[in-house]
Design a protein around this motif. Sequence first.
Motif, PDB file in Angstrom:
ATOM      1  N   ALA A   6       3.095  26.602  23.550  1.00  0.00           N
ATOM      2  CA  ALA A   6       2.632  27.916  23.100  1.00  0.00           C
ATOM      3  C   ALA A   6       3.413  28.451  21.903  1.00  0.00           C
ATOM      4  CB  ALA A   6       2.702  28.911  24.262  1.00  0.00           C
ATOM      5  N   TRP A   7       4.683  28.047  21.748  1.00  0.00           N
ATOM      6  CA  TRP A   7       5.497  28.564  20.652  1.00  0.00           C
ATOM      7  C   TRP A   7       5.236  27.848  19.328  1.00  0.00           C
ATOM      8  CZ3 TRP A   7       8.118  24.434  18.899  1.00  0.00           C
ATOM      9  CH2 TRP A   7       8.483  23.439  19.814  1.00  0.00           C
ATOM     10  N   GLY A   8       4.383  26.834  19.336  1.00  0.00           N
ATOM     11  CA  GLY A   8       4.180  26.038  18.139  1.00  0.00           C
ATOM     12  C   GLY A   8       3.421  26.775  17.049  1.00  0.00           C
ATOM     13  N   SER A   9       3.649  26.383  15.820  1.00  0.00           N
ATOM     14  CA  SER A   9       2.904  26.908  14.678  1.00  0.00           C
ATOM     15  C   SER A   9       1.476  26.361  14.702  1.00  0.00           C
ATOM     16  CB  SER A   9       3.594  26.510  13.373  1.00  0.00           C
ATOM     17  OG  SER A   9       2.765  26.757  12.253  1.00  0.00           O
ATOM     18  N   THR A  10       0.535  27.171  14.278  1.00  0.00           N
ATOM     19  CA  THR A  10      -0.856  26.707  14.189  1.00  0.00           C
ATOM     20  C   THR A  10      -1.145  26.007  12.861  1.00  0.00           C
ATOM     21  OG1 THR A  10      -1.568  28.848  13.324  1.00  0.00           O
ATOM     22  CG2 THR A  10      -1.701  28.534  15.721  1.00  0.00           C
ATOM     23  N   THR A  11      -0.220  26.117  11.906  1.00  0.00           N
ATOM     24  CA  THR A  11      -0.518  25.613  10.557  1.00  0.00           C
ATOM     25  C   THR A  11       0.474  24.581  10.018  1.00  0.00           C
ATOM     26  OG1 THR A  11       0.710  27.469   9.580  1.00  0.00           O
ATOM     27  CG2 THR A  11      -1.672  27.769   9.922  1.00  0.00           C
ATOM     28  N   ALA A  12       1.736  24.572  10.463  1.00  0.00           N
ATOM     29  CA  ALA A  12       2.775  23.791   9.789  1.00  0.00           C
ATOM     30  C   ALA A  12       2.533  22.281   9.880  1.00  0.00           C
ATOM     31  CB  ALA A  12       4.152  24.143  10.349  1.00  0.00           C
ATOM     32  N   ILE A  13       2.257  21.763  11.076  1.00  0.00           N
ATOM     33  CA  ILE A  13       2.033  20.318  11.209  1.00  0.00           C
ATOM     34  C   ILE A  13       0.720  19.910  10.528  1.00  0.00           C
ATOM     35  CG2 ILE A  13       1.558  18.472  12.869  1.00  0.00           C
ATOM     36  CD1 ILE A  13       3.778  19.570  14.621  1.00  0.00           C
ATOM     37  N   PRO A  14      -0.385  20.665  10.690  1.00  0.00           N
ATOM     38  CA  PRO A  14      -1.582  20.312   9.920  1.00  0.00           C
ATOM     39  C   PRO A  14      -1.345  20.288   8.412  1.00  0.00           C
ATOM     40  CG  PRO A  14      -2.179  21.796  11.683  1.00  0.00           C
ATOM     41  CD  PRO A  14      -0.679  21.724  11.671  1.00  0.00           C
ATOM     42  N   ALA A  37       3.186  22.159  18.307  1.00  0.00           N
ATOM     43  CA  ALA A  37       4.617  22.432  18.351  1.00  0.00           C
ATOM     44  C   ALA A  37       5.474  21.232  17.959  1.00  0.00           C
ATOM     45  CB  ALA A  37       5.012  22.906  19.751  1.00  0.00           C
ATOM     46  N   GLU A  38       5.184  20.062  18.516  1.00  0.00           N
ATOM     47  CA  GLU A  38       6.034  18.888  18.304  1.00  0.00           C
ATOM     48  C   GLU A  38       5.182  17.631  18.191  1.00  0.00           C
ATOM     49  OE1 GLU A  38       9.969  20.334  20.875  1.00  0.00           O
ATOM     50  OE2 GLU A  38       8.685  18.745  21.664  1.00  0.00           O
ATOM     51  N   MET A  39       5.555  16.769  17.278  1.00  0.00           N
ATOM     52  CA  MET A  39       4.995  15.422  17.222  1.00  0.00           C
ATOM     53  C   MET A  39       6.104  14.449  17.606  1.00  0.00           C
ATOM     54  SD  MET A  39       2.776  13.508  14.273  1.00  0.00           S
ATOM     55  CE  MET A  39       4.092  13.242  13.088  1.00  0.00           C
ATOM     56  N   ALA A  94      22.994  -4.087  24.969  1.00  0.00           N
ATOM     57  CA  ALA A  94      24.292  -4.129  25.646  1.00  0.00           C
ATOM     58  C   ALA A  94      24.966  -2.765  25.649  1.00  0.00           C
ATOM     59  CB  ALA A  94      25.194  -5.159  24.957  1.00  0.00           C
ATOM     60  N   LYS A  95      24.781  -1.992  24.580  1.00  0.00           N
ATOM     61  CA  LYS A  95      25.462  -0.702  24.472  1.00  0.00           C
ATOM     62  C   LYS A  95      24.704   0.435  25.136  1.00  0.00           C
ATOM     63  CE  LYS A  95      27.861   2.247  21.132  1.00  0.00           C
ATOM     64  NZ  LYS A  95      28.389   2.341  19.735  1.00  0.00           N
ATOM     65  N   PHE A  96      23.359   0.429  25.021  1.00  0.00           N
ATOM     66  CA  PHE A  96      22.577   1.581  25.468  1.00  0.00           C
ATOM     67  C   PHE A  96      21.618   1.267  26.604  1.00  0.00           C
ATOM     68  CE2 PHE A  96      23.216   2.139  20.797  1.00  0.00           C
ATOM     69  CZ  PHE A  96      24.104   3.207  20.857  1.00  0.00           C
ATOM     70  N   GLY A  97      21.487   0.003  26.979  1.00  0.00           N
ATOM     71  CA  GLY A  97      20.516  -0.360  27.987  1.00  0.00           C
ATOM     72  C   GLY A  97      19.186  -0.742  27.354  1.00  0.00           C
ATOM     73  N   PRO A  98      18.199  -1.142  28.177  1.00  0.00           N
ATOM     74  CA  PRO A  98      16.941  -1.693  27.663  1.00  0.00           C
ATOM     75  C   PRO A  98      15.902  -0.647  27.282  1.00  0.00           C
ATOM     76  CG  PRO A  98      16.954  -1.824  30.036  1.00  0.00           C
ATOM     77  CD  PRO A  98      18.290  -1.245  29.647  1.00  0.00           C
ATOM     78  N   ARG A  99      16.338   0.491  26.747  1.00  0.00           N
ATOM     79  CA  ARG A  99      15.416   1.542  26.318  1.00  0.00           C
ATOM     80  C   ARG A  99      15.813   2.017  24.932  1.00  0.00           C
ATOM     81  NH1 ARG A  99      15.532   6.433  30.119  1.00  0.00           N
ATOM     82  NH2 ARG A  99      13.720   6.998  28.878  1.00  0.00           N
ATOM     83  N   LEU A 100      14.831   2.455  24.158  1.00  0.00           N
ATOM     84  CA  LEU A 100      15.141   3.085  22.882  1.00  0.00           C
ATOM     85  C   LEU A 100      15.930   4.352  23.186  1.00  0.00           C
ATOM     86  CD1 LEU A 100      14.506   2.778  19.795  1.00  0.00           C
ATOM     87  CD2 LEU A 100      12.670   4.456  20.169  1.00  0.00           C
ATOM     88  N   PRO A 101      17.165   4.493  22.684  1.00  0.00           N
ATOM     89  CA  PRO A 101      18.010   5.600  23.141  1.00  0.00           C
ATOM     90  C   PRO A 101      17.789   6.928  22.425  1.00  0.00           C
ATOM     91  CG  PRO A 101      19.281   4.130  21.760  1.00  0.00           C
ATOM     92  CD  PRO A 101      17.924   3.508  21.895  1.00  0.00           C
ATOM     93  N   PHE A 102      16.828   6.982  21.510  1.00  0.00           N
ATOM     94  CA  PHE A 102      16.600   8.237  20.792  1.00  0.00           C
ATOM     95  C   PHE A 102      15.124   8.602  20.789  1.00  0.00           C
ATOM     96  CE2 PHE A 102      16.476   4.943  17.451  1.00  0.00           C
ATOM     97  CZ  PHE A 102      15.232   5.201  16.871  1.00  0.00           C
ATOM     98  N   LEU A 103      14.861   9.871  20.492  1.00  0.00           N
ATOM     99  CA  LEU A 103      13.508  10.387  20.339  1.00  0.00           C
ATOM    100  C   LEU A 103      13.468  11.187  19.039  1.00  0.00           C
ATOM    101  CD1 LEU A 103      10.636  10.997  21.429  1.00  0.00           C
ATOM    102  CD2 LEU A 103      11.624  12.951  22.652  1.00  0.00           C
ATOM    103  N   LEU A 104      12.551  10.837  18.157  1.00  0.00           N
ATOM    104  CA  LEU A 104      12.373  11.514  16.875  1.00  0.00           C
ATOM    105  C   LEU A 104      11.163  12.443  16.985  1.00  0.00           C
ATOM    106  CD1 LEU A 104      13.243  11.659  13.830  1.00  0.00           C
ATOM    107  CD2 LEU A 104      11.589   9.823  13.413  1.00  0.00           C
ATOM    108  N   LYS A 105      11.287  13.632  16.397  1.00  0.00           N
ATOM    109  CA  LYS A 105      10.185  14.594  16.461  1.00  0.00           C
ATOM    110  C   LYS A 105      10.012  15.286  15.112  1.00  0.00           C
ATOM    111  CE  LYS A 105      11.129  16.103  21.265  1.00  0.00           C
ATOM    112  NZ  LYS A 105      11.409  17.310  22.103  1.00  0.00           N
ATOM    113  N   ILE A 106       8.803  15.748  14.863  1.00  0.00           N
ATOM    114  CA  ILE A 106       8.589  16.836  13.914  1.00  0.00           C
ATOM    115  C   ILE A 106       8.384  18.081  14.757  1.00  0.00           C
ATOM    116  CG2 ILE A 106       7.029  17.824  12.210  1.00  0.00           C
ATOM    117  CD1 ILE A 106       6.473  15.000  11.225  1.00  0.00           C
ATOM    118  N   LEU A 107       9.174  19.108  14.496  1.00  0.00           N
ATOM    119  CA  LEU A 107       9.138  20.340  15.285  1.00  0.00           C
ATOM    120  C   LEU A 107       8.658  21.482  14.393  1.00  0.00           C
ATOM    121  CD1 LEU A 107      11.685  21.611  17.860  1.00  0.00           C
ATOM    122  CD2 LEU A 107      11.054  23.108  15.975  1.00  0.00           C
ATOM    123  N   ALA A 108       7.674  22.244  14.885  1.00  0.00           N
ATOM    124  CA  ALA A 108       7.103  23.347  14.122  1.00  0.00           C
ATOM    125  C   ALA A 108       7.116  24.607  14.977  1.00  0.00           C
ATOM    126  CB  ALA A 108       5.683  23.018  13.686  1.00  0.00           C
ATOM    127  N   ALA A 109       8.094  25.472  14.737  1.00  0.00           N
ATOM    128  CA  ALA A 109       8.234  26.697  15.528  1.00  0.00           C
ATOM    129  C   ALA A 109       7.497  27.845  14.842  1.00  0.00           C
ATOM    130  CB  ALA A 109       9.705  27.054  15.692  1.00  0.00           C
TER     131      ALA A 109
END
Length: 385
Positions: A12-20, A33-35, A74-89
Motif C-alpha cells: 500500500a505504501w508504494g508509489s503509483t508512478t515511480a516504477i512504471p 512498491a518493490e521489484m 562453502a561460506k554462505f550455504g546453498p542459497r543466494l545470500p542476497f536479495l536485490l530490489k527496486i524500492l519505490a516509496a
Amino acid sequence: MDRLTNTIRPYAWGSTTAIPALLGVEPTGEPQAEMWMGAHPGAPSRLDRGAGETTLAAVIDADPEGELGAAAVAKFGPRLPFLLKILAAGAPLSLQVHPDLAQARAGFEDEERRGVPIDAGHRNYKDANHKPELICALTPFDGLCGFRPPAEAADLLEGLGVDSLKPYVDLLRAHPEEAALREVLTAVLTADRAEMAHTVAEAAAAAERLGGPYEAYAGLVHDYPGDPGVIAAMLLNHVRLQPGEAMFLGAGIPHAYLDGLGVELMANSDNVLRCGLTPKHVDVPELLKVVDFEPSAPGVLRPEGDGEEVYETPIDEFRLSRHVLAPGGAPRALPDATPQILLCTAGAPRVGELALAPGESVFVPAGEKTELSGTGTVFRATVVL
C-alpha cells in the motif's frame, strides 16, 4: 547468463508512478512498491534456459555449486545470500528494526518450538537470518535512520509546544543517553492509545504549522493518524539522499523510508520488528531486545573507485557497485568468481550479447565470463568471499 523476469509487489505504501516511469510503461493506478530480483522464496525471479520458465531458486537448488560457485556455497550455504530490489516509496514505510544473526536464530527457533504459524500476523521471525540492508537513491530519497542525541530530540519535541510531550522532554534530559531513549520509546509505544492519538494529532498540527525541521514528520499523521510511531519517529535523524548516495542499515538501527525511488540490497531475509507507522503487529518487549539505543548520525555513502564504483559496507552476504558507462567507452570485463545480478537503471547497456533497458536485470552464475558495454548505468550485486 539469464535475463530475469521479476515480481512487482503492490504494498500500500508504494508509489503509483515511480516504477512504471523507470520501466517506461503506463501506470496501472495501483501502488507498485518493490521489484524483487533474486531467489527469495516469497517472490523468486523467473528465467528460461530453453526448457520452459522456472525460478532462479529452483535453478540454484538443482546445482548450488554450479550456479553460486564452490567458495560461495562453502561460506554462505546453498542459497543466494542476497536479495536485490527496486524500492519505490510513495508513502512512509513502517518504522522498523532488524535483528542480528544470533537474535534471528534464537527468535526463529523459539517461535518454531512454540508452533507459531509462519504466516501468523503476530509472528516476528520469518527465518533464521539477519537482514542488514543498503539503500541507494535513484531520485532524491527521504528516510529516517538512527536515534538523534537525546538533547536534540528533547529540543525538537519541546519546540512543538504540546503539553502532553513534556514528560518525554524531561526524560530525555534527565537520564544517560541510551537509558533516556529506551525509556522514552517504551513510554511512547505503551501509552494509552486514545491519549496518544490526541498527542499525535496536536504534534502533527504543530509540525505542519512550524515547518522547517518538522517538515519530514508533519505528513506522517496523514498516513498513520493516531499512530505512536509519529512521536517515535521524531527521536530519529532525518536524512535526504541525493541520486547516487546510499545509506547502510545494520542490526538494531531504527529506520523508515519516507519517499523516493532507490536500489535496495539486503541479506536474504524477511525479519522485521516494527516500532510504529503500521497497522501490523508491534511486539514491544521483543522490539526492545533488538533496538540499538546508541545515538548515531546517519552515514551517507558515496561510491568509491574508477570504473566499478563500490558502496563499501561491513557485510559479506552482499556487495553493491555501480558502473556508469559513457559513450565510446571500452567494454568492461566483470570478475567471474562470484554469482551476480546486474540491473540497468538508465540508458541502453549490454551484458555480453544481451541488451538491457531500464529496470531489466540478468543473473550471471559464478565462473561465467562477461563484460559490460554500451551506455547507461548498471548496478552490480554480488557477494564478498
